[in-house]
Design an enzyme around this catalytic site. Structure first.
Site, PDB file in Angstrom:
ATOM      1  N   GLU A 141       0.827  -1.210   0.000  1.00 21.89           N
ATOM      2  CA  GLU A 141       0.000   0.000   0.000  1.00 21.89           C
ATOM      3  C   GLU A 141       0.864   1.264   0.000  1.00 21.89           C
ATOM      4  O   GLU A 141       0.385   2.354   0.303  1.00 21.89           O
ATOM      5  CB  GLU A 141      -0.966  -0.029   1.185  1.00 21.89           C
ATOM      6  CG  GLU A 141      -2.003  -1.146   1.018  1.00 21.89           C
ATOM      7  CD  GLU A 141      -2.807  -1.436   2.250  1.00 21.89           C
ATOM      8  OE1 GLU A 141      -2.475  -0.931   3.337  1.00 21.89           O
ATOM      9  OE2 GLU A 141      -3.797  -2.192   2.139  1.00 21.89           O
ATOM     10  N   LYS A 183     -15.781  -1.957   2.422  1.00 20.59           N
ATOM     11  CA  LYS A 183     -15.130  -2.503   1.229  1.00 20.59           C
ATOM     12  C   LYS A 183     -16.207  -3.234   0.443  1.00 20.59           C
ATOM     13  O   LYS A 183     -16.699  -4.286   0.900  1.00 20.59           O
ATOM     14  CB  LYS A 183     -14.055  -3.507   1.646  1.00 20.59           C
ATOM     15  CG  LYS A 183     -12.829  -2.914   2.366  1.00 20.59           C
ATOM     16  CD  LYS A 183     -11.959  -4.047   2.922  1.00 20.59           C
ATOM     17  CE  LYS A 183     -10.577  -3.597   3.318  1.00 20.59           C
ATOM     18  NZ  LYS A 183      -9.835  -4.657   4.058  1.00 20.59           N
TER      19      LYS A 183
HETATM   20  P1  PGA Z   1      -6.622  -6.480   2.284  1.00 18.39           P
HETATM   21  O1  PGA Z   1      -6.265  -5.683   3.592  1.00 18.39           O
HETATM   22  O2  PGA Z   1      -7.178  -5.560   1.275  1.00 18.39           O
HETATM   23  O3  PGA Z   1      -5.345  -7.132   1.885  1.00 18.39           O
HETATM   24  O4  PGA Z   1      -7.632  -7.518   2.706  1.00 18.39           O
HETATM   25  C1  PGA Z   1      -6.414  -4.307   3.793  1.00 18.39           C
HETATM   26  C2  PGA Z   1      -6.922  -4.088   5.200  1.00 18.39           C
HETATM   27  O5  PGA Z   1      -6.822  -5.003   6.035  1.00 18.39           O
HETATM   28  O6  PGA Z   1      -7.472  -3.044   5.520  1.00 18.39           O
HETATM   29 ZN    ZN Z   2      -7.849  -4.130   7.746  1.00 20.31          ZN
END
Ligand code: PGA
Ligand code: ZN
Length: 425
Positions: free
Chosen positions: A208, A336
């Site tokens: 990230e 998400k």
């Molecule tokens: P991931 O993690 O997108 O790899 O699942 C991001 C997070 O845990 O916020």
């Molecule tokens: Zn997370």
């Protein structure tokens, strides 16, 4: 009206920022309007997320998504043909019914969510509205505080830090643009400081975009961030946060957590987090405990003056969120869309969170593409907070750049959430 009627739906395989295949969907209306959406890919995934359908076998080390692509092209496309792209709930419901499983495991959550988001984008374009206005209506005007994840650990970085994300939040800025300028100055300065202290390899960035210093102690990471902030004279303009991603540290058999090369009890781990939260006045902690420990989340929410965010705990799923609300577990939802698999279900979860005084933090996945629907959603929801990594990789800056454009377009109506990031309206 034909302008809004689904004519064709076509999916294809594309690559995310790690080179992992993912699904891209085009929804084209009879009026010739194109809605195109990419599906992001998680790595530290929650156990209760929608099913991600992958091909297996040798190709792309088993990670291909041609089966999910085929499900869109051969099954979903004909089912949705002729539907009005503005009827998001009906489109999503039709796919949920067609799939028929709890976790969207027949057609694949990655197939379904791609169509869901592409339909929304087609509807916005056909309505001649930017996506954030189409979804959020005339009240969409809040620019989110970016949760800038500058030192990385856990499963998303080649470091020995246990916690996945050590975050800084520029709450003292007056505008989103100013927040990004301040945040990026800290990113540059932190890089210099870390390289001086640990050598140039720290500048190798993680998934990230955060730095990768050879630390094991979360305090070292938070101290370094604070030092960079203070050296630039920003002091109270920033607050700190964490994504512990505790699932990845949890040993289910022994009910222990890994912390700096030791296995510690749940109680010791909670005590540690409480100390850390108080010492650093942490403004936000995501997933402090493993995904089934609603009681532990509730205890930390009660005892700490810190936003507690449920990621793997809730997986953007209204059923799990409602359980959390009843128990007082966490006070913010990590949002998400692909965790639950349709835009409708994700919006339901966000509105449910708001109704119960929970914050909503719109979030990337660690595997993003250049698609910018995430930035639109943060403003559409007036969420007040977005987590989309460090400002150094294009799949992250794509979101920030899109937010700059939205801020400009909103003009005087734009309001930066600042210290009200949890309750910006
Ligand atoms: P991931 O993690 O997108 O790899 O699942 C991001 C997070 O845990 O916020
Ligand atoms: Zn997370």
């Amino acid at each position: 009206m034909s302008h809004f009627e689904v004519k064709t739906i076509k999916a294809r395989e594309v690559l995310d920022c790690r080179g992992t295949p993912t699904v891209e969907v085009d929804v084209i209306t009879l009026g010739g309007v194109l809605g195109r959406a990419d599906v992001p890919v998680g790595r530290s995934r929650g156990g209760h997320e929608a099913y991600e359908l992958r091909d297996g076998g040798k190709r792309y080390a088993g990670l291909g998504v041609l089966k999910a692509v085929k499900n869109v092209n051969d099954i979903i496309a004909s089912e949705l043909k002729g539907m009005d792209v503005r009827r998001q709930m009906e489109i999503d419901r039709a796919m949920i019914d067609l799939d028929g499983t709890e976790k969207k495991s027949r057609l694949g959550g990655n197939a379904i969510v791609g169509v869901s988001l592409a339909a929304a984008k087609a509807a916005a374009t056909a309505s001649k509205l930017p996506l954030y206005k189409y979804i959020g209506g005339p009240r969409a005007h809040i620019l989110p505080v970016p949760l800038l994840n500058y030192i990385n650990g856990g499963e998303l970085a080649a470091t020995n830090l246990d916690f996945q994300e050590h975050i800084i939040m520029p709450i003292g800025a007056k505008t989103f643009s100013e927040a990004m300028a301040m945040g990026t100055e800290v990113y540059f300065h932190l890089g210099k400081m870390l390289a001086q202290k640990y050598g140039k390899f720290v500048l190798n960035t993680a998934d990230e975009g955060g730095y990768t210093p050879p630390m094991i102690d979360p305090r070292d990471a938070l101290d370094a961030e604070l030092e960079a902030i203070e050296e630039l004279g920003y002091g109270d303009d920033f607050v700190l946060g964490l994504d512990v991603a505790a699932n990845t540290l949890y040993d289910r058999k022994q009910n222990t957590y890994r912390l700096m090369d030791k296995n510690v009890s749940r109680e010791a781990f909670m005590d540690y987090l409480e100390d850390l939260a108080k010492e650093y006045k942490l403004a936000s902690i995501e997933d402090p405990l493993q995904e089934e420990d609603f009681e532990g989340f509730a205890e930390l929410t009660r005892t700490l003056d810190t936003q507690i965010v449920g990621d793997d705990l809730f997986v953007t799923n209204i059923k799990r969120l409602k359980k959390g609300i009843e128990m007082g577990a966490a006070d913010a939802l990590l949002w998400k869309v692909n965790q639950v698999g349709t835009l409708t279900e994700a919006l339901d979860a966000a509105y449910c969170a708001y109704r119960h005084g929970y914050g909503v933090q719109v979030s990337e996945r660690s595997g993003q593409t250049e698609d910018t629907w995430l930035a639109d959603m943060a403003v559409a929801l007036n969420a007040g907070q977005i987590k989309t990594g460090a400002p150094c990789r294009s799949e992250r800056t794509a979101q920030y750049n899109h937010l700059f454009r939205i801020e400009e377009e909103l003009g005087n109506a734009a309001k930066y959430a600042g210290s009200n990031f949890k309750k910006p309206f």
